[in-house]
Design an enzyme around this catalytic site. Structure first.
Site, PDB file in Angstrom:
ATOM      1  N   ASP A  35      -3.545   2.460  -5.409  1.00  0.00           N
ATOM      2  CA  ASP A  35      -2.237   2.594  -4.514  1.00  0.00           C
ATOM      3  C   ASP A  35      -1.771   1.612  -4.048  1.00  0.00           C
ATOM      4  OD1 ASP A  35      -4.528   3.052  -3.152  1.00  0.00           O
ATOM      5  OD2 ASP A  35      -3.109   3.896  -1.831  1.00  0.00           O
ATOM      6  N   GLU A  36      -3.212   0.429  -4.282  1.00  0.00           N
ATOM      7  CA  GLU A  36      -2.835  -0.433  -3.329  1.00  0.00           C
ATOM      8  C   GLU A  36      -2.643  -1.711  -4.541  1.00  0.00           C
ATOM      9  OE1 GLU A  36      -5.516  -0.814  -0.154  1.00  0.00           O
ATOM     10  OE2 GLU A  36      -5.481   0.792  -0.370  1.00  0.00           O
TER      11      GLU A  36
ATOM     12  N   ASP B  83       0.777  -1.070  -0.013  1.00  0.00           N
ATOM     13  CA  ASP B  83       0.339  -0.074   0.306  1.00  0.00           C
ATOM     14  C   ASP B  83       0.727   1.184   0.236  1.00  0.00           C
ATOM     15  OD1 ASP B  83      -2.556   2.298   0.354  1.00  0.00           O
ATOM     16  OD2 ASP B  83      -2.628   1.187   1.934  1.00  0.00           O
TER      17      ASP B  83
HETATM   18 MG    MG Z   1      -2.540   3.823   0.334  1.00  0.00          MG
END
Ligand code: MG
Length: 411
Positions: free
Chosen positions: A106-107, A10
């Protein structure tokens, strides 16, 4: 079944961190990425570590945030850059596995079960590479299933690794509130709290049937998650089944003034979409165009096709027909996007259109297969239609060219 090794990576304060790499002057400052700065209704989309410490929360209005932290620097979002950073992150993950399943920009989950290296070693290398090469930080959860890996990536951040193993999960996870569990949303958490259940451990120790009676299938799922029994696989990086639409848009360097100029932009935008459709094995049954005029007002138009489309040529034709028919040019166009919509898998049986010419279609398929091969070999855009070559109105980078810490240039 052998034990799985799953990572969940993350990127920390993703949008704000990207902005800090793009503009180093923002480093070590309280920064918030906010939607529509001019409007009163702009809200905080992301914030830097320092802004977080000052109490800034995602979803706050710009003015609330400013009141709370007067020296807060507000910047507008630049999603095109965030998606570039996201691709670069994926590039680092791909060094270790092709089982990469994104969860937002973003993950990502990574399945590294088949690797010779230990999962912790891989997590450490990724953490370091992201920092050295991109100037971003990630927090990584290492576990034997996706749910705990995700939970782990939340436990320690930024720039950290948390291991949740079969041996330690009861100690690390069971004291946490129910809401930390994936898919245990606000509503479900409230219900659980009403039954007197507050921690993940309490979910785990209840009889499964009790949860099923109260929460249905969702109850069984949460019980399995809490007991470390999540068996869901990490999808392959090429898996795009969740894509409901594939679109591409730009803000033009100078405003478009007529159909001819708009056509060039449409053709250029469709290049990427056609390629992505074929790569994902999808067909489009419709197209939508969104136009933002010079006064920043937007409008959208949609059209459905008689037979589904998989190539940029047909898509561009349809998108252009739609624009020609729907847009009156009372105002110049500032930004334009094309989206292939109502997507279906290319192996879905289709009713043939009576005008459908099978041999022509076969020839076209061979042509595009050759184009894709050339583009794969020589890089995307090696081959493109002549209309696209005139790039006068195509977007230039009005923004900076940034050299990333690893030496790579981001344009
Ligand atoms: Mg994040």
């Amino acid at each position: 079944m052998s034990k799985r090794a799953i990572l969940h990576s993350d990127a920390n304060c993703f949008y704000a961190s990207c902005e800090m790499v793009l503009n180093p002057e923002l480093r070590d400052k309280a920064v918030a990425v906010c939607g529509s700065q001019e409007e009163r209704h702009g809200i905080v989309l992301a914030k830097s570590e320092l802004a977080k410490k000052a109490g800034i929360k995602t979803g706050m209005t710009n003015s609330e945030a400013k009141r709370l932290c007067p020296n807060l620097i507000i910047v507008p979002p630049r999603f095109e850059y965030y998606s570039k950073f996201s691709k670069l992150l994926h590039g680092i993950y791909e060094r270790y596995t092709d089982l990469i399943e994104p969860y937002g920009l973003d993950e990502c989950w990574l399945d590294v079960s088949d690797s010779i290296k230990s999962p912790l070693e891989i997590a450490e290398e990724i953490r370091q590479a992201v920092k050295d090469e991109l100037g971003l930080t990630v927090s990584i959860g290492v576990s034997f299933n996706k749910v705990f890996a995700k939970l782990g990536s939340d436990l320690k951040k930024p720039d950290a690794i948390t291991v949740i193993s079969e041996e330690n999960f009861k100690d690390k996870v069971w004291n946490l509130p129910c809401s930390e569990l994936l898919y245990c949303g606000k509503h479900t958490t409230e219900k659980l709290n009403d039954f007197g259940i507050h921690t993940i451990g309490e979910i785990a120790s209840l009889p499964k049937e009790f949860l099923e009676r109260r929460l249905g299938k969702n109850g069984i799922m949460l019980w399995e998650f809490a007991n470390g029994l999540d068996l869901s696989p990490v999808s392959h990086m090429d898996f795009r089944a969740q894509a409901k639409s594939i679109g591409h848009g730009i803000t033009c360097v100078s405003n478009l003034e007529n159909n001819d100029e708009a056509k060039k932009v449409i053709v250029a935008l469709c290049q990427d979409i056609g390629y992505k459709l074929r790569k994902s094995g999808l067909l489009a049954r419709g197209v939508s165009i969104t136009i933002k005029n010079e006064h920043l007002l937007s409008c959208s138009f949609q059209a459905r096709f008689d037979s589904p489309i998989w190539d940029e040529q047909s898509l561009a034709n349809e998108a252009y027909k739609l624009l020609e028919k729907s847009y009156s040019w009372s105002f110049k166009i500032r930004a334009l996007s094309v989206t292939a919509i109502d997507l279906v898998s290319s192996d879905t049986p289709m009713q043939a259109n009576i005008f459908f010419d099978a041999s022509k279609e076969e020839k076209k398929k061979r042509l595009f297969k050759a184009i894709d091969e050339l583009n794969n070999t020589y890089g995307k855009g090696a081959l493109k239609p002549a209309t696209v070559l005139d790039e006068k109105k195509m977007p230039r980078n009005k923004n900076v060219e940034v050299t990333l810490p690893g030496g790579m240039k981001l344009k």
